[in-house]
Scaffold this active site. Structure first.
Site, mmCIF file in Angstrom:
data_model
loop_
_atom_site.group_PDB
_atom_site.id
_atom_site.type_symbol
_atom_site.label_atom_id
_atom_site.label_comp_id
_atom_site.label_asym_id
_atom_site.label_seq_id
_atom_site.Cartn_x
_atom_site.Cartn_y
_atom_site.Cartn_z
ATOM 1 N N HIS A 56 0.840 -1.209 0.000
ATOM 2 C CA HIS A 56 0.000 0.000 0.000
ATOM 3 C C HIS A 56 0.872 1.255 0.000
ATOM 4 O O HIS A 56 1.244 1.790 1.059
ATOM 5 C CB HIS A 56 -0.915 -0.003 1.221
ATOM 6 C CG HIS A 56 -2.023 0.993 1.128
ATOM 7 N ND1 HIS A 56 -3.325 0.691 1.428
ATOM 8 C CD2 HIS A 56 -2.029 2.300 0.742
ATOM 9 C CE1 HIS A 56 -4.086 1.774 1.247
ATOM 10 N NE2 HIS A 56 -3.311 2.767 0.836
ATOM 11 N N ASP A 300 0.937 2.570 3.918
ATOM 12 C CA ASP A 300 0.093 3.622 3.332
ATOM 13 C C ASP A 300 0.914 4.895 3.135
ATOM 14 O O ASP A 300 0.469 6.010 3.454
ATOM 15 C CB ASP A 300 -1.157 3.878 4.179
ATOM 16 C CG ASP A 300 -2.192 4.721 3.428
ATOM 17 O OD1 ASP A 300 -1.971 5.035 2.237
ATOM 18 O OD2 ASP A 300 -3.226 5.063 4.035
HETATM 19 O O1 DOR Z 1 -4.236 9.211 4.526
HETATM 20 C C1 DOR Z 1 -4.494 8.828 3.399
HETATM 21 N N1 DOR Z 1 -3.888 9.339 2.313
HETATM 22 N N2 DOR Z 1 -5.439 7.897 3.260
HETATM 23 C C2 DOR Z 1 -5.899 7.545 2.054
HETATM 24 O O2 DOR Z 1 -6.745 6.702 1.983
HETATM 25 C C3 DOR Z 1 -5.393 8.207 0.837
HETATM 26 C C4 DOR Z 1 -4.061 8.740 1.044
HETATM 27 C C5 DOR Z 1 -3.605 9.691 -0.034
HETATM 28 O O3 DOR Z 1 -3.714 9.337 -1.221
HETATM 29 O O4 DOR Z 1 -3.081 10.740 0.289
#
Ligand code: DOR
Length: 427
Positions: A56, A300
């Site tokens: 991710h 993430d």
């Molecule tokens: O914190 C986040 N940033 N959560 C997400 O689901 C998308 C991501 C982003 O693309 O910046």
């Protein structure tokens, strides 16, 4: 040039064994290599593990190269010990057709420092209104995701799962029911939100959609992976789905395993979606990692510009960077205090992600791809986001002391990162 890694402790089948690793033409080989053609690297008891995989990551190209590029994001990945990342599709253009995906594939081919497996979007433009051309993209993608947004319509998600199932690809779901989200949310709907007068994001907005999707998995038989789970209810739902034998997997991030909303500061580097939740949620996530409910730890990694993160908790964009400090944080915060075994963390970083997404590597055996990470467990340092290769700097772990470091990353037999830090280690 061939490589010989000597004096390291190799992670295989959940344990460490002392053995040399010879690498030739991008693969691990068991034959002895003629010494004159070999570059020998003495590892002094450092650990050698299969290269980490982050399923991710936001590489931001094409479309948002002021936040990150394929080059900078994969340089950050290499520095964090990752030999492969799966790239999220909230790009411009969104990879929702083969044509749009091609723009991303071209950049990856030209500029990536590690393996990159993109996700195709589930819906056109991630708008939730019509399915993307999943069939055309299937041969080139790890799965399908509308990450950054939940798929709101039940019938759209059902159709997506039916199609993904026929293509033998997983749906990788950002779960967020927008009907349950108040406008202007900034943090978890808990003690911190109340104390600071901020709008809270309720846990239900995540787990209600996990719950809906598990029902759809039961109907369709689609492989289903849940992104960045943050709530205790999501852990319980996924545990039950696994016990039922459904093809459900999930990931969480280092920040959800280590932090709670009591740790928040009013700075943009503490703002992400989903938000960091309560201590009870954090404890349930750790429990889920320990009992195998949580398969993967994914960062993430979501870089934004300094300006986009300058608005404190209430008006910064959602997203933090994670690639360059994930392992040291996990080791120092979870493994060293005896909360999570090292083998569990390693399985979540390098074994399970490959099994779920059918990616090469993951074992250190004759003929396997030479995608390896060398870890120095005795390397105290302070995390300094100013030194990151990523263009993003926002991490809640900036300034944290850690006890270990990634010392070298080898991808396809090539050293893509090294920082062995001693005279005798000079390459
Ligand atoms: O914190 C986040 N940033 N959560 C997400 O689901 C998308 C991501 C982003 O693309 O910046």
């Amino acid at each position: 040039m061939s490589l010989l890694l000597t004096g390291g402790a190799v992670f295989a089948d959940g344990a460490f064994r002392n053995m040399d690793i010879a690498i030739d033409q991008g693969r691990i080989v068991s034959v002895s290599l003629p010494r004159e053609d070999v570059s020998v690297i003495e590892l002094h008891d450092r650990l050698i593990v299969p290269g980490f995989v982050d399923v991710h990551v936001h590489l931001r190209e094409p479309g948002f190269s002021y936040k990150e590029t394929v080059f900078s994001g994969t340089a950050a990945a290499a520095a964090g010990g990752y030999t492969a990342v799966c790239a999220m599709p909230n790009l411009k253009p969104v990879p929702d057709s083969l044509d749009h995906l091609q723009a991303q594939l071209d950049l990856i081919r030209k500029n990536a420092n590690v393996h990159v497996y993109p996700y195709g979007a589930i819906t056109c433009g991630e708008q939730g209104q019509a399915l993307s051309d999943m069939a055309a993209m299937a041969p080139y993608v790890a799965g399908f995701s509308d990450d950054g947004k939940g798929v709101q319509s039940d019938s759209m998600m059902r159709a997506a799962m039916e199609l993904a199932k026929s293509l033998d690809k997983p749906i990788v779901a950002h779960c967020e029911d927008e009907r349950l989200l108040p406008k202007g949310w900034a943090v978890h709907d808990g003690a911190f939100a109340k104390a600071h007068g901020l709008v809270g994001n309720p846990s239900e907005s995540e787990w209600r959609q996990v719950e809906r999707d598990i029902t759809l998995v039961r109907e369709t038989g689609c492989r289903y992976h849940v992104c960045h789970i943050s709530t205790k209810e999501s852990v319980a739902l996924i545990r039950a789905a696994k016990a039922e034998g459904l093809p459900v997997t999930c990931e969480t991030g280092p920040h959800y395993l280590v932090l709670t909303d009591e740790d928040l500061l009013d700075e943009g580097r503490f703002r992400m979606n989903p938000p960091i939740r309560s201590a009870a949620d954090r404890d349930a996530l750790v429990e889920g990692l320990l009992d195998g409910t949580i398969d993967c730890i994914a960062t993430d990694h979501a870089p934004h510009s300094a300006q986009e993160k300058a608005g404190g908790l209430s008006s910064s964009l959602n997203g933090i960077v994670g690639l360059e400090c994930a392992f040291p944080i996990l080791y120092t915060q979870l493994v060293e205090p005896g909360i999570v075994p090292l083998s569990t963390v390693l399985n979540a970083l390098c074994v399970n992600p490959r099994n779920i997404f059918g990616l090469p590597g993951g074992t250190i055996t004759d003929g396997a791809p030479a995608d390896l990470t060398v870890i120095d467990l005795n390397r105290p340092h302070v995390i300094d986001s100013g030194s990151f290769r990523s263009l993003g700097r926002a991490t809640p772990f900036d300034g944290w002391g850690v006890s270990c470091a990634v010392a070298m990353t080898i991808c396809g037999g090539k050293i893509v990162y090294h920082d062995l830090n001693t005279q005798e280690d000079a390459l």
